[in-house]
Every structure is written in structure tokens, then in C-alpha cells.
Design a protein around this motif. Structure first.
Motif, PDB file in Angstrom:
ATOM      1  N   GLN A 171     -23.585  42.382 198.026  1.00 19.37           N
ATOM      2  CA  GLN A 171     -22.575  43.450 198.108  1.00 19.37           C
ATOM      3  C   GLN A 171     -22.381  44.119 196.753  1.00 19.37           C
ATOM      4  OE1 GLN A 171     -19.226  41.383 199.779  1.00 19.37           O
ATOM      5  NE2 GLN A 171     -19.868  41.760 201.889  1.00 19.37           N
ATOM      6  N   GLN A 175     -24.115  36.592 199.572  1.00 17.28           N
ATOM      7  CA  GLN A 175     -23.446  37.785 200.084  1.00 17.28           C
ATOM      8  C   GLN A 175     -22.694  38.553 198.990  1.00 17.28           C
ATOM      9  OE1 GLN A 175     -20.790  37.434 203.486  1.00 17.28           O
ATOM     10  NE2 GLN A 175     -21.696  39.339 204.198  1.00 17.28           N
ATOM     11  N   GLU A 176     -22.058  37.830 198.089  1.00 19.83           N
ATOM     12  CA  GLU A 176     -21.342  38.486 196.981  1.00 19.83           C
ATOM     13  C   GLU A 176     -22.324  39.270 196.109  1.00 19.83           C
ATOM     14  OE1 GLU A 176     -20.703  35.509 198.011  1.00 19.83           O
ATOM     15  OE2 GLU A 176     -18.589  35.651 198.536  1.00 19.83           O
ATOM     16  N   HIS A 226     -23.162  47.981 195.903  1.00 11.55           N
ATOM     17  CA  HIS A 226     -22.052  48.817 195.468  1.00 11.55           C
ATOM     18  C   HIS A 226     -22.318  49.450 194.099  1.00 11.55           C
ATOM     19  CE1 HIS A 226     -17.956  50.205 195.289  1.00 11.55           C
ATOM     20  NE2 HIS A 226     -17.797  49.637 194.107  1.00 11.55           N
TER      21      HIS A 226
END
Ligand SMILES: [Zn+2]
Ligand SMILES: [Zn+2]
Length: 368
Positions: free
Chosen positions: A140, A136-137, A144
Motif C-alpha cells: 500500500q 500489505q503495508e 501510494h
């Protein structure tokens, strides 16, 4: 400043500017996002006002910001690191399980190399994110900064090559299964045990992850704190969960990093260092085979822990420690291979130097 330098290339070095301005900016995708709006205020509108110039239109400035963000590499040879654009590297695709590693020379040149042989016709790739982070990191961060949803082999496999790097232990009594999302698409909805089918509320998952993240970051860096953290969060997280591994990474580097200190480390801590170094090396060689600085450091730590263990065995018994010394040599050789391109302005460059000295000493002992 980086943006201004690039904009000035148009006059100072038109050829370079041509190459630069043809790189991808993803301006259309970026336009309107929170980051884009912030950049517009702090850079797009700021530059003409501050430098009292009408040479650069807002659109041109924002395109330049985009090119820098999409193609820039952080170069750690300065403090703080600076961002550089490398023409050829700009064409490399991303993977969270890439086949090329990055090293930097003293003067900031980029060396791309393959720690493992690459099969013919395979796409070359580097990691635009941090391969040590959880799925997930990474997702994201890539969304971004690089504006895309990663669907690489590692992201699509929720078990991350069977490592369960994002996995939770099943809460059903006596079940040894692992709880993971059903697929990448269902990351924020359905988590269930692959063995007993037990469903787990996503809020529970998020709550534990938030606590584990919060507790890890400000943790005072001592070996005992790391051990406590691991014991506590292993109630919920798998042994190879990224938060558990981050604590283990800190731990192996906290136990007897200095050679003299290693000689006085209690037996149980030395054994822990040996165990975790082997576990981490095995895990990250599968998961992040191009994180060469980390892998090289593990190999060095492991080689010194084995050498120390050998010294203690030789003191206590009359056993010949030849096979242990050979094992220590094996890891110091691996360390040298991983760190072969590291220059001595980095910690890893110093480790490389020491590793070569230790390797030669070990070879001498082994031929005696
Ligand atoms: Zn990915
Ligand atoms: Zn289960």
C-alpha cells in the motif's frame, strides 16, 4: 518549501536544474489521484498565488512535486528530517529485500553499502518502503508514494522466505499449519492453511489485524504490557508475525537497556531478552538484511545480555565462562560491522562507540 527551492534551481543553478528535471516524476500516473489533487491545491495553486509569480506553470510545479516524491530520500540529520535528492541513488531500483543499506554522514551525505557480498550481475537495490512492515503495508505504501505494485522476490513469496511474517496459526484442532493468502494477487480474498487446506474468511483475518494494530500503537511501553500483548495475539498470529515481532522489538529494548539496570533484571526477563534477541536477529537477517541500524542494535543488546548472563553464571558456579564471553564478543563484533558507517549524531553512532569499548574490554579479558 522543498518544491520552491527546486524550482529556483532553474535560475540559480541551471546545471543542477537540468539533472533534477530529467529525473522520473511519474506525472502521468500520479495525475488525478487523491494525493495529486491534494498537492495541486496545497502546492500547485498555492505557490503562484502566495509568491505572486507567473514564473512557474502549474504543470511544472506538479512535475517538480512528482520528482521530489519519487526520488526524495528522508535525511534524518535534521529535526524534523528533510528530503534530499541524490543523483546516483535515484537510479537504484526497489526491492523489499534489497542488497544495499543506507547510512548518512553528519552533513547529510548518503552512504550506500552492501552488508553482505553481492553476486556478480545482480541488480543493486534499496528499499523504498520499510522492510520491517508486513506485505500489505509495504504494498500500500509503495502504491501510494511511488505508484507501483511491488512484485519483488519477497512480495511474490507469501511465506516471505519461510518466515511466515504475515501468517496466522491454523484454526483446525491439532493442525500446526500456517494460514496465508494463496498468492500475492489473492491477498484480499483467499487465505488458507498450507497443511490441512482449511479456508479462513478474509473478514476474520482483517478483524484480528485491525485489533492487533490498534492495540500495539497506543500501548504504554512497559515490558509487562509487551509480554501480555504477545501472549494474547499469539493465539492467532504466528510467532514471527510482524505485529508479534514489533512487540518483541520493543520488549528487548525495554528489558535492562541501561547496563546498571541489566544487572538487576530478574532471571526470567533476562532469559526472555536473550531468546527474543536471537530470534529477531535470525529473522531479520533473512528478511531485512539491510536494516543495519536495527540489526546492529539487536547485536548490541544480545551481546550485553550474554555478558550479563555470563557474569551471573560465574558468580554462582566455578565454571569457566570463556565460551560465553566468546559468544558475547562475536555479537559485539557483528554490531560494529552493522553500525560501521553510523555517525555519532544518531543513537546508533553512540552504540557503535560503546560497542568498540566493550569489544576491546572483552578481548583483554579473553587473553588473560
Ligand atoms: Zn516487494
Ligand atoms: Zn491447518
Amino acid at each position: 518549501m522543498g518544491t520552491v527551492r527546486c524550482l529556483l534551481l532553474a535560475k540559480k543553478d541551471p546545471e543542477k536544474w537540468k539533472v533534477f528535471s530529467e529525473l522520473e516524476s511519474l506525472e502521468k500516473l500520479r495525475r488525478g489521484s487523491m494525493q495529486w489533487k491534494a498537492d495541486l491545491e496545497s502546492i500547485g495553486k498555492f505557490i503562484p498565488r502566495f509568491f505572486k509569480t507567473t514564473d512557474f506553470s502549474e504543470d511544472l510545479i506538479m512535475k517538480t512535486v512528482g520528482i521530489l516524491q519519487i526520488n526524495g530520500h528522508e535525511v534524518p540529520v535534521t529535526d524534523p528530517p528533510h528530503v534530499a535528492i541524490f543523483k546516483n541513488a535515484s537510479f537504484l531500483e526497489h526491492s523489499c529485500h534489497p542488497n544495499l543499506a543506507k547510512s548518512f554522514t553528519k552533513d547529510g551525505h548518503l552512504i550506500l553499502w552492501a552488508p553482505k557480498a553481492i553476486k556478480r550481475n545482480t541488480h543493486l537495490s534499496i528499499c523504498y518502503s520499510d522492510a520491517v512492515w508486513g506485505t500489505q503495508e509495504r504494498q500500500q505504501h509503495l502504491m501510494h508514494t511511488k505508484i507501483f505494485k511491488c512484485e519483488c522476490e519477497r512480495c511474490l513469496d507469501v511465506t516471505e522466505f519461510g518466515t511466515n511474517y504475515d501468517g496466522f496459526k491454523c484454526t483446525t484442532p491439532d493442525c500446526i499449519g500456517v494460514i496465508l493468502p494463496s498468492s500475492l494477487k489473492e491477498w484480499n480474498s483467499k487465505w488458507r492453511c498450507s497443511t490441512c487446506g482449511n479456508h479462513v474468511d478474509i473478514l476474520f483475518i482483517k478483524d484480528i489485524l485491525e485489533k492487533a494494530g490498534k492495540d500495539l500503537n497506543p500501548m504504554t511501553r512497559t515490558a509487562d504490557n509487551c509480554i501480555k500483548y504477545i501472549q494474547n495475539y499469539q493465539k492467532w498470529l504466528t510467532n514471527r508475525h510482524f505485529y508479534i515481532c514489533q512487540a518483541k522489538i520493543q520488549l528487548v529494548q525495554l528489558i535492562g537497556t541501561d547496563p546498571k539496570e541489566l544487572m538487576t533484571v530478574p532471571e526470567d526477563k533476562l532469559n526472555l531478552k536473550l531468546e527474543y534477541c536471537k530470534e529477531l536477529l535470525d529473522l531479520y537477517e533473512k528478511l531485512a538484511p539491510c536494516e543495519i541500524r536495527m540489526l546492529g542494535t539487536f547485536c548490541f543488546e544480545l551481546h550485553s545480555a550474554i555478558a550479563e548472563h555470563t557474569r551471573r553464571v560465574a558468580l554462582k558456579t566455578s565454571l569457566s565462562p570463556k565460551n560465553m564471553l566468546e559468544e558475547s564478543l562475536l555479537y559485539v563484533d557483528k554490531c560494529i560491522n552493522y553500525l560501521q558507517h553510523e555517525c555519532d549524531i544518531f543513537v546508533e553512532g553512540h552504540i557503535l562507540k560503546q560497542a568498540k569499548i566493550n569489544r576491546d574490554a572483552l578481548r583483554m579479558v579473553l587473553v588473560m
